[in-house]
Motif scaffolding. Structure first.
Motif, PDB file in Angstrom:
ATOM      1  N   LEU A  49       0.857  -1.086  -0.108  1.00  0.00           N
ATOM      2  CA  LEU A  49       0.165  -0.042   0.141  1.00  0.00           C
ATOM      3  C   LEU A  49       1.054   1.247   0.092  1.00  0.00           C
ATOM      4  N   VAL A  50       0.619   2.062  -0.919  1.00  0.00           N
ATOM      5  CA  VAL A  50       1.119   3.608  -0.972  1.00  0.00           C
ATOM      6  C   VAL A  50       0.000   4.623  -1.033  1.00  0.00           C
ATOM      7  N   PRO A  51      -0.425   4.983   0.154  1.00  0.00           N
ATOM      8  CA  PRO A  51      -1.744   5.547   0.413  1.00  0.00           C
ATOM      9  C   PRO A  51      -1.832   6.961  -0.462  1.00  0.00           C
ATOM     10  N   LEU A  52      -3.133   7.357  -0.650  1.00  0.00           N
ATOM     11  CA  LEU A  52      -3.525   8.636  -0.777  1.00  0.00           C
ATOM     12  C   LEU A  52      -3.376   9.523   0.297  1.00  0.00           C
ATOM     13  N   MET A  53      -3.570  10.822   0.211  1.00  0.00           N
ATOM     14  CA  MET A  53      -3.530  11.822   1.254  1.00  0.00           C
ATOM     15  C   MET A  53      -4.718  12.645   1.589  1.00  0.00           C
ATOM     16  N   ILE A  54      -4.869  12.973   2.811  1.00  0.00           N
ATOM     17  CA  ILE A  54      -6.157  13.497   3.172  1.00  0.00           C
ATOM     18  C   ILE A  54      -5.558  14.933   3.719  1.00  0.00           C
ATOM     19  N   LYS A 102      -1.462  10.801   5.744  1.00  0.00           N
ATOM     20  CA  LYS A 102      -1.517   9.729   4.974  1.00  0.00           C
ATOM     21  C   LYS A 102      -2.811   8.611   5.387  1.00  0.00           C
ATOM     22  N   ASP A 103      -3.456   8.564   4.461  1.00  0.00           N
ATOM     23  CA  ASP A 103      -4.779   7.546   4.680  1.00  0.00           C
ATOM     24  C   ASP A 103      -4.166   6.053   4.699  1.00  0.00           C
ATOM     25  N   ASP A 104      -3.413   5.612   5.641  1.00  0.00           N
ATOM     26  CA  ASP A 104      -2.809   4.321   5.790  1.00  0.00           C
ATOM     27  C   ASP A 104      -3.274   3.635   7.040  1.00  0.00           C
ATOM     28  N   GLU A 105      -2.576   2.460   7.177  1.00  0.00           N
ATOM     29  CA  GLU A 105      -3.271   1.674   8.394  1.00  0.00           C
ATOM     30  C   GLU A 105      -3.100   2.381   9.560  1.00  0.00           C
ATOM     31  N   ASN A 106      -2.348   3.599   9.843  1.00  0.00           N
ATOM     32  CA  ASN A 106      -2.121   4.124  10.879  1.00  0.00           C
ATOM     33  C   ASN A 106      -3.535   5.049  11.146  1.00  0.00           C
ATOM     34  N   LEU A 107      -4.070   5.381  10.300  1.00  0.00           N
ATOM     35  CA  LEU A 107      -5.397   6.157  10.485  1.00  0.00           C
ATOM     36  C   LEU A 107      -6.417   5.567  10.424  1.00  0.00           C
ATOM     37  N   SER A 108      -6.983   5.476  11.572  1.00  0.00           N
ATOM     38  CA  SER A 108      -8.073   4.373  12.076  1.00  0.00           C
ATOM     39  C   SER A 108      -9.603   4.920  11.596  1.00  0.00           C
ATOM     40  N   PHE A 109     -10.794   4.035  11.260  1.00  0.00           N
ATOM     41  CA  PHE A 109     -11.875   4.848  10.892  1.00  0.00           C
ATOM     42  C   PHE A 109     -12.358   5.582  12.015  1.00  0.00           C
TER      43      PHE A 109
END
Length: 277
Positions: A24-29, A38-45
């Protein structure tokens, strides 16, 4: 032939460690103050929804340096890299990285697929690419197969609430207010881009109409609907699942909607997708 598969966060897949050769190479918020997350696994729902409820978030492409760095890293241990990214109709993501893949050091090694996909549509394509990879297909063969199959899905998006679309300026407050008074729910068609398909009175009727449209437009004898949703009361989610089953369909993928889509549609949004043979 050893092949790596790279995705962005518009698939909704965050647990890439549970898939062989998937990265995964995330999109950005982007927050209102300009800070990017980073919209990756470190950003929970839960963290995302707290942010989204407090301010108007925007989304942006993957940082090019992060994507190219991942390609360079992977090409040390893999022969080829294939990328399945957010639809070109929703973002410049595909065009940006397709252009980079044509540079000398990546040509013939990195294949950026024109998916027309997002959320459950894109996840199906990722699963298909992983399957083809295991069958021994090359990066070019996988690209050709997936791009041919992009013509084989139908998908509708139904927002139960129009609040986020108003916040983002996609519809006017007056139009949303009138829709609320008249209990009108729009049905949006997704085919790589989002466009208006129909409208009905009440949310339940919109779901029923979307299922009917999917049934009419599909040529697949196996009746399976994939369902994606942003945060919603469990009673509403159960109602939608029950309507799918009552119409004679099996429920396929059941996924929470990617954050980068919820940024634009808001809470209480559903996407229903079906694939042809």
């Amino acid at each position: 032939m050893k092949i790596a598969v790279v995705i962005d966060s518009s698939t909704g897949i965050k647990d890439v460690e549970n898939y062989k050769d998937l990265y995964l190479v995330p999109l950005m918020i982007t927050k209102e103050n300009g800070e990017q997350v980073k919209d990756d696994e470190n950003l929970s729902f839960d963290e995302f929804y707290a942010l989204n409820d407090s301010q108007l978030l925007k989304t942006s492409q993957t940082v090019p340096g992060n994507m190219l760095g991942k390609w360079d890293e992977l090409l040390k241990t893999y022969n080829q890299v294939i990328c399945l990214l957010l639809s070109k109709g929703l973002s410049g993501q595909y065009n940006t990285f397709r252009m980079f893949s044509q540079e000398e050091e990546y040509k013939g090694k990195v294949f950026v697929i024109d998916t027309n996909g997002v959320s459950i549509i894109l996840k199906r394509q990722v699963l298909r690419a992983l399957e083809l990879k295991e069958q021994g297909k090359s990066g070019e063969e996988i690209l050709n197969i997936i791009e041919e199959e992009t013509k084989k899905f139908n998908c509708f998006i139904i927002p139960k609430s129009l609040d986020q679309l108003v916040r983002g300026g996609r519809i006017s407050k007056a139009a949303a207010g009138l829709a609320k008074i008249l209990k009108i729910t729009p049905i949006l068609k997704y085919n790589g881009e989002i466009d208006k398909e129909d409208k009905t009175r009440t949310f339940k009727k919109a779901i029923e109409q979307a299922i009917t449209l999917l049934d009419k437009r599909s040529t697949n004898d196996k009746k399976v609907i994939d369902l994606s949703y942003s945060r919603v009361d469990s009673e509403v989610l159960d109602m939608v699942k029950d309507l799918i089953k009552e119409k004679g369909f099996e429920l396929g993928l059941l996924e929470e909607m990617p954050n980068t889509i919820t940024c634009h549609t808001g809470r209480e949004t559903f996407a229903l997708g079906i694939w042809d043979k």
